[in-house]
Structure formats: structure tokens, C-alpha cells
Design an enzyme around this catalytic site. Structure first.
Site, PDB file in Angstrom:
ATOM      1  CG  ASP A   1      -0.364  -0.069   2.517  1.00  0.00           C
ATOM      2  OD1 ASP A   1       0.886  -0.166   2.592  1.00  0.00           O
ATOM      3  OD2 ASP A   1      -1.101  -0.021   3.527  1.00  0.00           O
TER       4      ASP A   1
ATOM      5  CG  ASP B   1       0.306  -4.078   2.025  1.00  0.00           C
ATOM      6  OD1 ASP B   1       0.391  -4.945   2.906  1.00  0.00           O
ATOM      7  OD2 ASP B   1       1.146  -3.167   1.866  1.00  0.00           O
TER       8      ASP B   1
ATOM      9  CD  GLU C   1       7.413  -0.360   7.937  1.00  0.00           C
ATOM     10  OE1 GLU C   1       6.465  -1.052   7.522  1.00  0.00           O
ATOM     11  OE2 GLU C   1       7.647   0.806   7.522  1.00  0.00           O
TER      12      GLU C   1
HETATM   13  O1  KIV Z   1       3.478  -1.124   1.660  1.00  0.00           O
HETATM   14  C1  KIV Z   1       4.660  -1.489   1.733  1.00  0.00           C
HETATM   15  O2  KIV Z   1       5.491  -1.188   0.867  1.00  0.00           O
HETATM   16  C2  KIV Z   1       5.052  -2.294   2.873  1.00  0.00           C
HETATM   17  C3  KIV Z   1       6.515  -2.553   3.060  1.00  0.00           C
HETATM   18  C4  KIV Z   1       7.156  -1.355   3.605  1.00  0.00           C
HETATM   19  C5  KIV Z   1       6.756  -3.765   3.873  1.00  0.00           C
HETATM   20  O3  KIV Z   1       4.239  -2.700   3.642  1.00  0.00           O
END
Ligand code: KIV
Length: 272
Positions: A52, A91, A190
Site C-alpha cells: 500500500d 496489501d 518494520e
Molecule cells: O506497503 C509497503 O510497501 C510495505 C513494506 C514497507 C513492507 O508494507
């Protein structure tokens, strides 16, 4: 196929667990469109995340909150068309998995059905565990995401390192174990202390993939625009830039502008 990757079989959730078992680190990177996803897959990436973070790097939003389910599906469809080998994870965007298991299940089904992705990633632990269980029970693989969760930025008020104090580190470990028990096939951590990342990776049987979680975890993930140097303003300690595409693109486009203005493009051989 990349020079790094002899094995061109499709990566599955099961194979990621095997990689952890034999100590082979997992490489994961984001992609949001067909052309880049094709290159990243050819380079031998194990997991491609339609993150996301598309909200930031593709749509120019300050946070990940505004991106919609339809927009994630749009990016996901483009990426899955390009990828042969990598596991494609999408995501679930902010608000699509937040404590109403039936609504979350419907959103998850839409993503899986309309994109053809291999798996979903969901930010959150105990608070949304029933949503996560319902999605896994319905046959969809889920990668958890704990530590700094950008969808909760308005709650934190800062993007600083998480789980620095004992209480938050304890809750993080508990959530990580709960996600594993609930059937998640992998976990992203993270921006947490390396020592906490290593501890969690050694406790869990599922692969733990870090972004700013140190090198004691089972793999690493970065945002493609950051590691290729397309974005330059964002410079956290955990980011390693492998290229400076911002400079390359600005210079190349600048030369094109000059050539057009100077009437040197197109030349004789470039016209019909
Ligand atoms: O949305 C994204 O790019 C992420 C990464 C930072 C793991 O969730």
C-alpha cells in the site's frame, strides 16, 4: 532468470518456510505495475509485494491511508500479469481489515479473485486476529505485519522506531506468536530494534521478513522506489540505495527535451 537464481520454480508459501529451515534468506521488494514487476521477477526476487506504499510512491499521498481497495486491485492485476516465479503478495489497504471479519473476508476474496495474487499482507495483531483467522480459514494465505504499521500513523503520530521499550517489545512478541498460531505463513517486522527482530525470528517457525529490523531475521523487504533511488527525500537508516535512477531519469529526459528543442530528434534514420 537472474544470475542469482538457478531455481525457476514458482515460489510458494511452503517454499518460503523451507528457505527459513535451511537458512536461505528471502528477498522481497515492492512493485506496483506490469513493466517493473516483470524486471524484478526476472532479477530473481522471491516475493513481490504490491504494497500500500503505492499510495505514497504511485499516487503521491503523504500516508498509506487514502489508497482504496479498487486501487490496490488495479495495481495487483498489473503485477500478477507480469510475474512468473515470485510469490505475489498484496496489501489489504487501510480500513479493509479492521475488526469486522465478514467485511474483511469479502475484501480479501475480492483481492484474491480479481488479481490472481498468491497471498495477502495485513497490518495488525491481536486486535484483528478474528479477521485474519476468518481469511485464513477461507483458504487465503496471510502474511502478518507488525512493528511500525504505517496504516496506524495517526495513532502513533510518528514514524520512529517501535518496540524500543520492554512493554511494547513484549506485546510485539505476543502478537507475532499469535499470528503464527493463527496460521499466518510469514511475518513482516518494520522498524524495530535488531535484537527484537532476531529474537522473534528465532522463536517463530514461519519466516520473518524485516524492513529496518536488522539482519537476524529471515529475509529483507524494501520499497522499490527507495532502493532504486527514484525517491530521494526518504532516507531512513535501514535503506540501502542500489541505484540513483532519479539522476538517470532526470538527465535522460533533459537530453530528450534538448534534442527536441534543437531539432536533432528525430534524425533521418528515425523517420519514415
Ligand atoms: O506497503 C509497503 O510497501 C510495505 C513494506 C514497507 C513492507 O508494507
Amino acid at each position: 532468470m537472474s544470475v542469482h537464481q538457478e531455481d525457476n520454480r514458482k515460489v510458494t508459501t511452503h517454499r518460503l518456510v523451507e528457505m527459513k529451515e535451511r537458512g536461505e534468506k528471502i528477498a522481497m521488494l515492492t512493485a506496483y505495475d506490469y513493466s517493473m514487476a516483470k524486471l524484478i521477477d526476472q532479477a530473481g526476487m522471491d516475493v513481490i509485494l504490491v504494497g500500500d506504499s503505492a499510495s505514497n510512491v504511485m499516487a503521491g499521498n503523504i500516508t498509506t491511508l487514502p489508497i482504496t481497495l479498487d486501487q490496490m486491485i488495479y495495481h495487483g492485476m498489473a503485477v500478477t500479469k507480469a510475474v512468473n516465479r515470485a510469490l505475489v503478495v498484496i496489501d489489504m489497504p487501510f480500513g479493509s481489515c479492521s475488526g469486522n471479519p465478514t467485511e474483511s473476508l469479502n475484501a480479501a476474496i475480492r483481492i484474491m479473485k480479481e488479481t490472481g495474487a498468491d497471498a495477502l499482507k495485513i497490518e495488525g495483531g491481536k486486535e484483528i486476529i478474528n479477521d485474519i483467522k476468518k481469511i485464513i480459514d477461507a483458504g487465503m494465505p496471510v502474511m502478518g505485519h507488525l512493528g511500525l504499521m504505517p496504516q496506524s500513523i495517526n495513532k502513533y503520530g510518528t514514524y520512529t522506531v517501535r518496540a524500543k521499550d520492554d512493554a511494547e517489545a513484549k506485546k510485539l512478541c505476543e502478537d507475532a506468536l499469535l499470528l503464527e498460531e493463527s496460521g499466518c505463513f510469514a511475518l513482516v517486522l518494520e522498524k524495530i530494534p535488531a535484537v527484537v527482530g532476531k529474537k522473534i525470528a528465532s522463536k517463530l517457525h514461519i519466516p520473518v521478513i524485516g524492513i529496518g529490523a536488522g539482519n537476524g531475521v529471515d529475509g529483507q523487504v524494501l520499497v522499490m522506489h527507495d532502493m532504486l533511488g527514484i525517491t530521494q527525500a526518504f532516507s531512513p537508516r535501514f535503506l540501502r540505495r542500489y541505484a540513483n535512477l532519479q539522476e538517470t531519469i532526470i538527465q535522460s529526459v533533459g537530453h530528450y527535451v534538448e534534442d527536441v528543442k534543437a531539432l536533432s530528434f528525430p534524425n533521418e534514420s528515425e523517420q519514415y
